[in-house]
Design an enzyme around this catalytic site. Structure first.
Site, short mmCIF file in Angstrom:
data_model
loop_
_atom_site.label_atom_id
_atom_site.label_comp_id
_atom_site.label_asym_id
_atom_site.label_seq_id
_atom_site.Cartn_x
_atom_site.Cartn_y
_atom_site.Cartn_z
N ASP A 164 -17.08 76.39 104.67
CA ASP A 164 -16.79 76.92 106.01
C ASP A 164 -18.00 76.81 106.92
O ASP A 164 -17.91 76.32 108.05
CB ASP A 164 -16.41 78.41 105.91
CG ASP A 164 -14.94 78.63 105.60
OD1 ASP A 164 -14.13 77.73 105.85
OD2 ASP A 164 -14.62 79.71 105.09
N LEU A 165 -19.13 77.29 106.44
CA LEU A 165 -20.33 77.32 107.27
C LEU A 165 -20.79 75.91 107.62
O LEU A 165 -21.17 75.62 108.75
CB LEU A 165 -21.44 78.08 106.55
CG LEU A 165 -21.16 79.57 106.30
CD1 LEU A 165 -22.24 80.17 105.41
CD2 LEU A 165 -21.06 80.34 107.60
#
Length: 390
Positions: A164-165
């Protein structure tokens, strides 16, 4: 202080949960005017508790409006926002934007200069385009879980949502590249990022080991897969990390340990030998490190030019004097939570540093103000409230 570097850009933020908000946070922190568009009914908890640490950390430095994009009037308001915007970001499943009529091709007709960013689980096309994306799924499919953990342990997820990051950070970089290119072409474009692609890219040399050498990396636990001896070693009062990559640093390590015999041992003289006899070498080093406390070894090894450091719990991270010096725990005043600290930017600019200007807004806190900026009258705004468009 000079004007923030992205202050001239307006961003429409349709993202939620984590990957998309991570991308937009980068723009907001550096001064972009970010308008977060939220559904009047909320997001069914997909973003977590609004007053919780995660939500607060992701959505600072933004304004918030509520807008029902399932109503034609809601879409019209969004298009009016897009006309005056530089960037729009979304992380819907790929088909949703087309169903709502807020896809790139539609909105570029409204504003040809718009930079439209999409973050998805698997990409905007291909056999998996309609699958829902989730960080742990990408960690598994992207190969990370197969190289994380102790040898033979079985798949292990990383302790942060790294897919995600990474997808969010890559999307932010793509947006900035598109904005730079727009200065020459005068046109916007569609920026795409996905959890799967980002996770594979983050594998870096581990992925290249397969692509170039057809070597399948395995789990190495706390040991570095190629730089030996690099890993976790027990001390008298805990554990420390030691990173002794290459012959020269290895010799420094042996000297600092008072273990010259390990430097002269023919089994350990070369990288290849240290790799072949890794377990025996690590055991010999640990037999020495357990005789003194962690702080003493960290001081001694670093003084000798051997990278070494503590293994902190989270409270210890933020108590460390260097962490306190760099100021990455950044204060902000919240109207309900009071004074809090959030995780700051790891980048510094000498003239135009980022700012923690405002806490995460309440849902729809700026709806009326933004509509007034778009030219809506008080009566029109009241009517939109009555019809639950906003």
């Amino acid at each position: 202080m000079s004007r923030l570097p992205l202050a001239r850009f307006k961003v429409i933020d349709l993202t939620r949960v984590r990957a998309g908000p991570t991308a937009v946070r980068q723009l907001a922190d550096w001064g972009a005017d970010v308008i977060k568009v939220e559904a009047p009914a909320g997001d069914a908890g997909l973003g977590g508790d609004r007053l919780g640490s995660d939500f607060q950390n992701l959505h600072r430095n933004k304004r918030s409006i509520t807008l029902d994009l399932k109503q034609p009037e809601g879409i019209e308001i969004l298009k009016r926002l897009v006309r005056g915007a530089d960037v729009m970001a979304e992380n819907y499943r790929p088909d949703v934007k087309f169903r709502l009529g807020v896809d790139y091709e539609t909105l570029r007709e409204v504003n040809p200069r718009i930079v439209y960013a999409s973050v998805s689980g698997f990409g905007q096309d291909g056999p998996y385009r309609d699958r829902p994306g989730f960080d742990q799924i990408a960690q598994g499919m992207g190969g990370l879980m197969s190289i994380t953990g102790l040898p033979g342990q079985g798949p292990v997820r990383v302790g942060i949502p790294v897919a995600d990051l990474s997808a969010g950070h890559f999307a932010a970089m793509g947006i900035l590249i598109a904005l730079l290119e727009r200065e020459e072409s005068g046109e916007g474009q569609w920026v795409q990022s996905s959890l799967l692609a980002a996770q594979i890219a983050m594998l870096d040399f581990q992925a290249a080991r397969w692509l170039v050498e057809k070597e399948i990396p395995g789990q190495a636990g706390n040991n570095h897969p190629t730089s030996i001896p690099t890993g976790v070693f027990r001390t008298e009062d805990g554990h420390i990390n030691i990173a002794a990559a290459g012959d020269e640093i290895y010799r420094r390590l042996c000297h600092a340990l008072g273990a010259e015999h390990l430097a002269s041992d023919p089994d350990y003289r070369t990288d290849k030998g240290r790799s072949q006899h890794r377990d025996r070498l690590n055991a010999a080093i640990e037999a020495i490190t357990v005789q003194r406390p962690s702080a003493e070894w960290i001081e001694r090894l670093n003084a000798a030019g051997v990278p070494s450091g503590p293994i902190y719990r989270m409270n210890e991270v933020f108590a460390d004097p260097q962490v306190r010096h760099i100021g990455i725990a950044t204060p902000v005043e919240h109207p309900e939570l009071g004074p809090i600290e959030l995780v700051g930017q790891p980048i510094t600019l000498s003239r135009t540093p980022w700012q923690m200007r405002t806490p995460t807004p309440a849902p729809g806190e700026h709806t009326d103000a933004v509509l007034r900026e778009l030219g809506y009258s008080a009566a029109e705004i009241a009517g939109l409230h009555d019809r639950r468009v906003i």
